[in-house]
Scaffold this active site. Structure first.
Site, PDB file in Angstrom:
ATOM      1  N   GLY A 134      24.441 -20.343  43.976  1.00  0.00           N
ATOM      2  CA  GLY A 134      25.539 -19.877  43.296  1.00  0.00           C
ATOM      3  C   GLY A 134      26.912 -20.473  43.899  1.00  0.00           C
ATOM      4  N   PHE A 135      27.747 -21.120  43.425  1.00  0.00           N
ATOM      5  CA  PHE A 135      28.930 -21.650  44.046  1.00  0.00           C
ATOM      6  C   PHE A 135      30.051 -21.602  43.115  1.00  0.00           C
ATOM      7  CE2 PHE A 135      31.306 -25.085  46.427  1.00  0.00           C
ATOM      8  CZ  PHE A 135      30.911 -24.430  47.862  1.00  0.00           C
ATOM      9  N   VAL A 161      33.650 -17.191  45.015  1.00  0.00           N
ATOM     10  CA  VAL A 161      33.160 -16.380  46.250  1.00  0.00           C
ATOM     11  C   VAL A 161      32.619 -17.316  47.081  1.00  0.00           C
ATOM     12  CG1 VAL A 161      31.896 -14.411  47.125  1.00  0.00           C
ATOM     13  CG2 VAL A 161      33.454 -14.007  45.159  1.00  0.00           C
ATOM     14  N   GLY A 162      31.732 -17.934  46.577  1.00  0.00           N
ATOM     15  CA  GLY A 162      31.065 -18.893  47.484  1.00  0.00           C
ATOM     16  C   GLY A 162      32.061 -19.947  48.086  1.00  0.00           C
ATOM     17  N   THR A 194      25.145 -15.764  42.993  1.00  0.00           N
ATOM     18  CA  THR A 194      25.021 -16.081  41.656  1.00  0.00           C
ATOM     19  C   THR A 194      25.749 -15.107  40.766  1.00  0.00           C
ATOM     20  OG1 THR A 194      22.810 -14.902  41.353  1.00  0.00           O
ATOM     21  CG2 THR A 194      22.717 -17.135  41.894  1.00  0.00           C
ATOM     22  N   LYS A 219      25.864  -6.615  43.645  1.00  0.00           N
ATOM     23  CA  LYS A 219      25.294  -5.084  43.840  1.00  0.00           C
ATOM     24  C   LYS A 219      24.035  -4.733  43.275  1.00  0.00           C
ATOM     25  CE  LYS A 219      29.237  -4.115  41.464  1.00  0.00           C
ATOM     26  NZ  LYS A 219      30.064  -5.263  41.486  1.00  0.00           N
ATOM     27  N   VAL A 229      30.285  -3.085  48.213  1.00  0.00           N
ATOM     28  CA  VAL A 229      31.010  -1.979  47.917  1.00  0.00           C
ATOM     29  C   VAL A 229      32.490  -2.063  47.955  1.00  0.00           C
ATOM     30  CG1 VAL A 229      31.282   0.431  48.828  1.00  0.00           C
ATOM     31  CG2 VAL A 229      29.144  -0.385  48.939  1.00  0.00           C
ATOM     32  N   GLY A 250      45.107  -9.338  35.909  1.00  0.00           N
ATOM     33  CA  GLY A 250      43.737  -9.584  36.587  1.00  0.00           C
ATOM     34  C   GLY A 250      42.884  -8.885  37.081  1.00  0.00           C
ATOM     35  N   LYS A 291      27.936   1.099  43.056  1.00  0.00           N
ATOM     36  CA  LYS A 291      28.308   1.265  44.530  1.00  0.00           C
ATOM     37  C   LYS A 291      28.066   2.396  45.351  1.00  0.00           C
ATOM     38  CE  LYS A 291      32.343  -2.033  43.562  1.00  0.00           C
ATOM     39  NZ  LYS A 291      33.946  -1.827  43.201  1.00  0.00           N
TER      40      LYS A 291
END
Length: 354
Positions: free
Chosen positions: A9-10, A13-14, A101, A130, A157, A211, A229
């Protein structure tokens, strides 16, 4: 020795983590003796590349920004294209798999299978997903231990705020009798706006425009995000094998302007609280639901999209941790925390092993 990293996954966040590894390369080396190479990236939408000697991070980020495809990375000797996620996990020379991902939180897939495959192939994992922790913590933790690998999930979390590692390390020696917290910034923002006189619908619309809330806000406003969480906290910090679906969950969709106004008039505030309590007989109960808190409660002062957790400890007393619960840089940083911890643990294992 350099740590080899593969991304499964990119997305945002990646990419945020890749930038941090590039920008902090010098300080990570001087402060922690940590060196790293990104050797592989595979993404269902962006394609897949692998080079055992490492990819040029500047080139990688530039290509993704320009074309949206990692597979447009320029051809160099030794570069392999086209591996799927499981081939990347099994065949690459990565030490750490960064699993970021897009995952169905109700099933934990495909992240659960990715993590299981990594552990079975003696590879450590850091993730912000999560689902695997909330739904399969005990089985995956056992598998990681059996294979002698590291599993980091700090960002699951409160993003980059150390809601998991802080109590385990800094509060060591305490018995945590209760954890209660505001674990979803979207709902806390909506409730804060309602205190200012907005209706639920108006507050939600503003949250979406900024957002904070998705176009489909169901996971946030119905409490499902906070429930996952809560399950992670219960499993990891309280040792309670609670499945997320076993936790009572009620969201804020029934909250009205009148209920919020009445609470303020009576020196109270509505908060969507996650609560995990160790009962006198040792059993652990958990819930997610709107609760009235007094204005002098530490959590009452947490406003906007901020997250917070109050740990009730038998020795230190109540400890409040607040911080951002979302954001690309913050979440990327949570992965960096875990990778640094992996490096420290690996170095310690080598010293102990002689």
């Amino acid at each position: 020795m350099s740590t080899n990293i593969a991304f499964i996954g990119f997305g945002g966040v990646g990419q945020a983590l890749a930038r941090l590894l590039k920008e902090r390369k010098s300080s990570l080396s001087s402060n922690y003796g940590f060196e790293s190479k990104i050797v592989a990236v595979t993404d269902v939408m962006k394609g897949s590349i692998y080079h055992p000697e490492g990819l040029d991070v500047d080139q990688l980020l530039h290509v993704v920004e320009e074309t949206g495809k990692v597979e447009d990375y320029p051809q160099t000797p030794g570069l392999i294209r086209g591996w799927d996620s499981f081939e990347t996990i099994k065949k690459s020379n990565a030490d750490v798999i960064v699993e970021v991902t897009f995952t169905d939180v109700e099933t934990g897939q495909p992240a659960i299978d990715h993590i299981r495959s990594a552990f079975e192939n003696k590879k450590s994992v850091v993730t912000t997903n999560k689902g695997p922790v909330a739904l399969a913590y005990n089985a995956l933790a056992k598998l990681a231990e059996e294979n002698g690998v590291f599993w980091g999930f700090e960002g699951t979390v409160m993003s980059g705020t150390p809601a998991l590692r802080m109590p385990v390390t800094t509060l060591a020696g305490n018995e945590i009798t209760e954890i209660k917290g505001i674990l979803n910034g979207t709902t806390n923002y909506i409730l804060t706006e309602m205190e200012k006189g907005k209706s639920y619908e108006e507050a939600l619309e503003k949250a979406q425009s900024l957002g904070y809330a998705e176009a489909d806000p169901t996971s946030d406003v119905e409490g499902y995000d906070a429930r996952y969480k809560t399950a992670i906290l219960a499993n990891y910090l309280m040792g309670a094998p609670l499945d997320a679906n076993e936790i009572y969950c009620e969201g804020i969709t029934e909250m009205t302007m009148d209920k919020v106004k009445d609470s303020v008039d009576n020196d109270k505030k509505w908060k969507l609280l996650s609560r995990i309590t160790r009962q006198e007989d040792g059993t652990v109960t958990a819930s997610v639901q709107p609760e009235l808190v007094d204005v002098d409660d530490p959590l009452a002062g947490v406003t906007g999209a901020t997250n917070a957790i109050l740990y009730e400890c038998d020795l230190s007393g109540p400890i409040l941790l607040t911080g951002a619960g979302a954001g690309l840089t913050e979440t990327g940083y949570s992965l960096l925390i875990d990778i640094i911890h992996f490096h420290r643990q690996s170095a310690l294992t080598k010293i102990e092993g002689g």
